[in-house]
Write a protein that holds these residues in place. Structure first.
Motif, PDB file in Angstrom:
ATOM      1  N   VAL A 166       0.841  -1.188   0.000  1.00  0.00           N
ATOM      2  CA  VAL A 166       0.000   0.000   0.000  1.00  0.00           C
ATOM      3  C   VAL A 166       0.880   1.244   0.000  1.00  0.00           C
ATOM      4  O   VAL A 166       1.740   1.410   0.871  1.00  0.00           O
ATOM      5  CB  VAL A 166      -0.947   0.023   1.217  1.00  0.00           C
ATOM      6  N   LEU A 167       0.671   2.090  -1.008  1.00  0.00           N
ATOM      7  CA  LEU A 167       1.353   3.380  -1.074  1.00  0.00           C
ATOM      8  C   LEU A 167       0.446   4.442  -0.463  1.00  0.00           C
ATOM      9  O   LEU A 167      -0.642   4.713  -0.982  1.00  0.00           O
ATOM     10  CB  LEU A 167       1.670   3.737  -2.530  1.00  0.00           C
TER      11      LEU A 167
ATOM     12  N   ILE B 245      -3.004  10.581  -1.775  1.00  0.00           N
ATOM     13  CA  ILE B 245      -3.402   9.524  -2.709  1.00  0.00           C
ATOM     14  C   ILE B 245      -3.013   8.190  -2.081  1.00  0.00           C
ATOM     15  O   ILE B 245      -1.910   8.048  -1.543  1.00  0.00           O
ATOM     16  CB  ILE B 245      -2.682   9.677  -4.071  1.00  0.00           C
ATOM     17  N   THR B 246      -3.908   7.220  -2.138  1.00  0.00           N
ATOM     18  CA  THR B 246      -3.601   5.874  -1.654  1.00  0.00           C
ATOM     19  C   THR B 246      -3.711   4.903  -2.813  1.00  0.00           C
ATOM     20  O   THR B 246      -4.714   4.893  -3.528  1.00  0.00           O
ATOM     21  CB  THR B 246      -4.574   5.451  -0.535  1.00  0.00           C
ATOM     22  N   VAL B 247      -2.667   4.095  -3.007  1.00  0.00           N
ATOM     23  CA  VAL B 247      -2.660   3.099  -4.080  1.00  0.00           C
ATOM     24  C   VAL B 247      -2.357   1.740  -3.461  1.00  0.00           C
ATOM     25  O   VAL B 247      -1.329   1.561  -2.797  1.00  0.00           O
ATOM     26  CB  VAL B 247      -1.607   3.417  -5.160  1.00  0.00           C
ATOM     27  N   ASN B 248      -3.244   0.785  -3.654  1.00  0.00           N
ATOM     28  CA  ASN B 248      -3.032  -0.593  -3.204  1.00  0.00           C
ATOM     29  C   ASN B 248      -2.488  -1.382  -4.387  1.00  0.00           C
ATOM     30  O   ASN B 248      -3.189  -1.646  -5.359  1.00  0.00           O
ATOM     31  CB  ASN B 248      -4.345  -1.202  -2.723  1.00  0.00           C
ATOM     32  N   CYS B 249      -1.208  -1.744  -4.334  1.00  0.00           N
ATOM     33  CA  CYS B 249      -0.530  -2.429  -5.441  1.00  0.00           C
ATOM     34  C   CYS B 249      -0.406  -3.925  -5.138  1.00  0.00           C
ATOM     35  O   CYS B 249      -0.045  -4.307  -4.020  1.00  0.00           O
ATOM     36  CB  CYS B 249       0.864  -1.860  -5.664  1.00  0.00           C
ATOM     37  N   THR B 250      -0.691  -4.753  -6.137  1.00  0.00           N
ATOM     38  CA  THR B 250      -0.551  -6.197  -5.982  1.00  0.00           C
ATOM     39  C   THR B 250       0.186  -6.780  -7.182  1.00  0.00           C
ATOM     40  O   THR B 250       0.143  -6.234  -8.289  1.00  0.00           O
ATOM     41  CB  THR B 250      -1.925  -6.890  -5.869  1.00  0.00           C
ATOM     42  N   HIS B 251       0.858  -7.915  -6.966  1.00  0.00           N
ATOM     43  CA  HIS B 251       1.474  -8.662  -8.058  1.00  0.00           C
ATOM     44  C   HIS B 251       1.579 -10.123  -7.650  1.00  0.00           C
ATOM     45  O   HIS B 251       1.523 -10.462  -6.453  1.00  0.00           O
ATOM     46  CB  HIS B 251       2.857  -8.112  -8.400  1.00  0.00           C
ATOM     47  N   PHE B 252       1.702 -10.998  -8.634  1.00  0.00           N
ATOM     48  CA  PHE B 252       1.880 -12.422  -8.360  1.00  0.00           C
ATOM     49  C   PHE B 252       3.356 -12.714  -8.128  1.00  0.00           C
ATOM     50  O   PHE B 252       4.225 -12.263  -8.879  1.00  0.00           O
ATOM     51  CB  PHE B 252       1.338 -13.268  -9.511  1.00  0.00           C
ATOM     52  N   THR B 253       3.627 -13.488  -7.106  1.00  0.00           N
ATOM     53  CA  THR B 253       5.006 -13.717  -6.683  1.00  0.00           C
ATOM     54  C   THR B 253       5.780 -14.648  -7.606  1.00  0.00           C
ATOM     55  O   THR B 253       7.005 -14.727  -7.501  1.00  0.00           O
ATOM     56  CB  THR B 253       5.032 -14.292  -5.257  1.00  0.00           C
ATOM     57  N   ASN B 254       5.099 -15.362  -8.498  1.00  0.00           N
ATOM     58  CA  ASN B 254       5.825 -16.270  -9.398  1.00  0.00           C
ATOM     59  C   ASN B 254       6.449 -15.533 -10.571  1.00  0.00           C
ATOM     60  O   ASN B 254       7.066 -16.148 -11.444  1.00  0.00           O
ATOM     61  CB  ASN B 254       4.899 -17.378  -9.912  1.00  0.00           C
ATOM     62  N   THR B 255       6.286 -14.222 -10.631  1.00  0.00           N
ATOM     63  CA  THR B 255       6.903 -13.409 -11.673  1.00  0.00           C
ATOM     64  C   THR B 255       8.036 -12.611 -11.051  1.00  0.00           C
ATOM     65  O   THR B 255       7.804 -11.614 -10.359  1.00  0.00           O
ATOM     66  CB  THR B 255       5.867 -12.458 -12.313  1.00  0.00           C
ATOM     67  N   GLU B 256       9.260 -13.031 -11.293  1.00  0.00           N
ATOM     68  CA  GLU B 256      10.405 -12.425 -10.618  1.00  0.00           C
ATOM     69  C   GLU B 256      10.609 -10.968 -11.001  1.00  0.00           C
ATOM     70  O   GLU B 256      11.143 -10.184 -10.219  1.00  0.00           O
ATOM     71  CB  GLU B 256      11.673 -13.228 -10.930  1.00  0.00           C
ATOM     72  N   SER B 257      10.193 -10.596 -12.206  1.00  0.00           N
ATOM     73  CA  SER B 257      10.462  -9.236 -12.670  1.00  0.00           C
ATOM     74  C   SER B 257       9.506  -8.214 -12.076  1.00  0.00           C
ATOM     75  O   SER B 257       9.725  -7.012 -12.205  1.00  0.00           O
ATOM     76  CB  SER B 257      10.365  -9.172 -14.196  1.00  0.00           C
ATOM     77  N   LYS B 258       8.436  -8.672 -11.434  1.00  0.00           N
ATOM     78  CA  LYS B 258       7.442  -7.750 -10.901  1.00  0.00           C
ATOM     79  C   LYS B 258       7.575  -7.632  -9.388  1.00  0.00           C
ATOM     80  O   LYS B 258       7.941  -8.592  -8.695  1.00  0.00           O
ATOM     81  CB  LYS B 258       6.026  -8.222 -11.255  1.00  0.00           C
ATOM     82  N   SER B 259       7.258  -6.448  -8.865  1.00  0.00           N
ATOM     83  CA  SER B 259       7.332  -6.195  -7.427  1.00  0.00           C
ATOM     84  C   SER B 259       6.344  -5.088  -7.066  1.00  0.00           C
ATOM     85  O   SER B 259       6.432  -3.974  -7.608  1.00  0.00           O
ATOM     86  CB  SER B 259       8.745  -5.782  -7.017  1.00  0.00           C
TER      87      SER B 259
END
Length: 691
Positions: free
Chosen positions: A466-467, A645-659
């Motif tokens: 969460v940003l 501003i609030t940003v809730n960021c998510t990503h799938f952990t099986n993708t190494e290039s994403k964070s």
């Protein structure tokens, strides 16, 4: 072959006859509590198709096409068209226009604009040629056929996209958590003494029960846009006492409008508490709290049935069928009938990122994913995880706002034209909560164990960051002479390019509720103007430019985004339209689908690497989140306040290039950079004036 989709509506056995012909074609009625209706889906499309069998009667006293100015000005909290709650799904009682079908050339042009930034020159050239062939060949014929089909419907479907939309929500077999169900975190009570888990949950349940009575009394005021035009209220009639029941291949909608109970999940147990009496008296807040405290004192379930609802829909459908075979149908029906589902968690998350993760994909034994879930934590924080198949963000925000206004009077006003929740007679003496005891076979016990293991893996498959951007908010951004939402969308694109050195495909959701049964349309945020901004920002468009030139590029890109957003909200996006044409082509001739739709770039352009949605609508929400919509993408739910501003960021952990952490940091630095660019541009302009 044809696949049947079941829609069940429960009515009280003594409630009398219900005019189901206005909802769906009646196939048969059993003389019990249940009326079952079967409709056929379109062959090979797995979608509802009731067009030839159902008629919708709209009151002749209402406008037949769209509201006129005189009609709108007369609308207030005490004067508005009213609708029987059983007819809210079918009756166009607000006289709203039908969702328009965009012009063919416009949709194809918009598609090509968004494909160009993500393709090589030769790939793009090929797609342009295929687009020209489509416009000169099968495209116009498909367009005319789509218009004729849409014009022939006086009942369901109420728009050209609705059958595909419903089939998507009911037909997807992936688990609801992460993939389907977004969430809102509710703001904390400013009074620390009121941050009590069961007390605060009881107060919300109390208010929500009142809100449902408002609907059932035909007293729910329609939402209005800033100009006073009414917005579609269809979904409100499905936001209580409802559930998505798992069935093989295609789920069912279920609703029991006669329900007087709330479902509670705690320690793996499923319970019901009666909050309304048969004569309409509402259990007071203290009485509801007492019931919840009693549930918390129960022993944990040895085999938590709720975790079954968190997994693959076909697997859950199979397990549910086995539960019914073992004699548990009444218990399951009682659970699904609750006004809403309260989840009393035993552990409070830490920071906002941990809380966002918990609401998105929490303890499987503590959730019932088939229903709208109010999640209450031991420290008094609360959130709502939504069942998305029959509702969207603006509708959810409406009932939250009304309920929270009653819980925290004086914090803010009710929306224009909306009156307070009804004052119901109260009582304090309710029967004890009912703990549903399930008969479990060895096969179901094994299924519960397997579902728990799979859900644990699902929890580890996604990360949340969460940003909380508190440097400035929309008040500052407006001084840049741009739309705050557009500026944030540009920040997403710059941030993604900073991390991955390529333009992303970006989805932003917008509401189309000005139309009857309007839900959402895609705002394709990547435009030629935003691409030029991003490439220039990173020095890929030639020589270094002045801050004033960058500021102009930012303003130009934001202005274009605002126009694209306006078009989408007017039903003139390209995604829903082209999907419908593609489905129609596949139905007509599966072996000869136009090359435009089989081109890999078409699929790539709709595989959104950054899925975003702005849910700013009520001050009672401070986090909005959901999972990524692509395996190697990000989910960014955001809220824009005057000062932050609030940003809730998510990503799938099986993708190494994403964070999620990296994209949140990049969004923050980009917004600060935009501020610097504008200030430097202003300084350059001032220096020029001085000279």
């Amino acid at each position: 072959g044809n696949q049947a989709l079941q829609i069940r509506i429960c009515r009280h056995a003594t409630a009398g006859s219900v005019n189901y012909a206005r909802f769906v074609p009646l196939q048969f009625i059993r003389t019990r509590t249940w009326d079952t209706m079967t409709v056929n889906s379109m062959r090979a499309l797995r979608v509802l198709n009731m067009a030839s069998k159902v008629q919708t009667s709209v009151s002749t006293s209402l406008p037949s096409v769209g509201p006129n100015a005189q009609f709108i000005r007369a609308m207030s909290s005490s004067s508005f068209p009213k609708c029987d709650p059983k007819d809210m799904f079918t009756s166009n009682y607000l006289g709203l226009p039908r969702l328009p079908i965009p012009e063919l050339e416009s949709s194809v042009k918009r598609l090509l604009e968004t494909v160009k930034p993500i393709s090589h020159r030769s790939e793009y050239k090929e797609m342009v040629e295929q687009a020209e062939e489509f416009l000169a060949g099968p495209g116009p014929k498909l367009q005319e056929e789509l218009k004729k089909i849409d014009a022939s419907h006086t009942g369901y479907p109420y728009s050209y996209i609705q059958p595909h939309w419903d089939a998507m929500y009911l037909g997807l077999r992936c688990p609801g958590p992460i993939h389907m169900s977004p969430f809102f975190k509710l703001t904390d009570d400013p009074n620390p003494e009121k941050m009590d888990q069961t007390g605060r949950a009881a107060a919300f349940i109390h208010g929500f029960a009142k809100w449902t009575r408002k609907i059932l009394a035909s007293e729910l005021e329609p939402d209005l846009d800033p100009k006073g035009n009414p917005l579609c209220s269809t979904a409100f009639g499905l936001m209580y006492s409802s559930a998505k029941v798992p069935k093989p291949g295609m789920d069912e909608w279920f609703q029991d409008q006669s329900s007087r109970v709330v479902t509670v999940v705690c320690k793996g147990n499923l319970c019901s508490i009666e909050v309304l009496t048969e004569d309409g008296k509402l259990l007071d807040v203290a009485g509801i709290k007492s019931q919840l405290d009693a549930i918390q004192d129960m022993s944990p379930a040895e085999h938590p049935v709720p975790v079954l609802s968190m997994g693959d829909r076909d697997v859950w459908a199979d397990m549910r069928a086995k539960l019914v075979e073992a004699g548990n149908e009444d218990a399951l029906t009682a659970v699904d009938s609750g006004l809403l589902c309260l989840c009393l968690d035993e552990k409070a998350p830490g920071d906002l990122s941990e809380l966002g993760q918990s609401v998105l994909v929490g303890d499987g034994a503590q959730r019932w994913a088939d229903k709208q879930q109010l999640i209450a934590y031991p420290d008094g924080r609360m959130a709502i995880n939504f069942e998305h198949s029959y509702g969207d963000g603006m509708g959810w925000a409406r009932f939250i706002h009304e309920v929270m206004c009653e819980m925290e009077p004086g914090k803010t006003k009710l929306p224009k034209g909306v009156g307070p929740l009804p004052a119901l007679p109260l009582h304090s003496d309710a029967p004890p909560p009912v703990k549903h005891e399930f008969v479990l076979t060895d096969e179901v016990k094994a299924g519960i164990e397997s579902a728990a293991a799979e859900h644990k893996a699902a929890q580890a498959s996604v990360e949340t960051q969460v940003l909380s951007f508190d440097h400035f908010g929309k008040d500052e951004i407006k001084t840049w002479k741009v739309s705050p939402d557009a500026a944030i969308q540009m920040a997403y694109q710059v941030a993604y390019y900073q991390l991955h050195s390529e333009m992303p495909t970006v989805y932003e959701s917008c509401a189309t509720r000005k139309f009857h049964h309007g839900r959402t349309e895609t705002i394709r945020s990547v435009t030629p103007e935003s691409t030029k901004l991003v490439k220039t920002y990173f020095g890929e468009e030639g020589e270094e430019v002045l801050a004033s030139e960058m500021a102009n590029l930012l303003r130009t890109a934001c202005a274009r985004h605002t126009q694209v957003s306006r078009d989408a909200s007017n039903g003139l996006g390209c995604d829903r339209h082209l999907l419908s044409l593609k489905k129609l082509a596949e139905k007509n001739d599966p072996d000869n689908v136009p090359a435009l739709f089989t081109n890999p770039l078409y699929a790539k352009s709709g595989t959104f690497l950054v899925s975003t949605s702005n849910a700013t609508s009520t001050p009672f929400i401070d986090i909005f989140g959901f999972g990524p919509v692509s395996t190697d993408g990000y989910g960014c739910g955001y809220l824009v306040r005057g000062d932050g501003i609030t940003v809730n960021c998510t990503h799938f952990t099986n993708t190494e290039s994403k964070s999620s952490k990296a994209i949140a940091d990049a969004i923050e630095s980009t917004l600060l950079s935009f501020q610097t660019i504008v200030k430097e541009a202003d300084a350059e302009s001032s220096d020029s004036d001085d000279e």
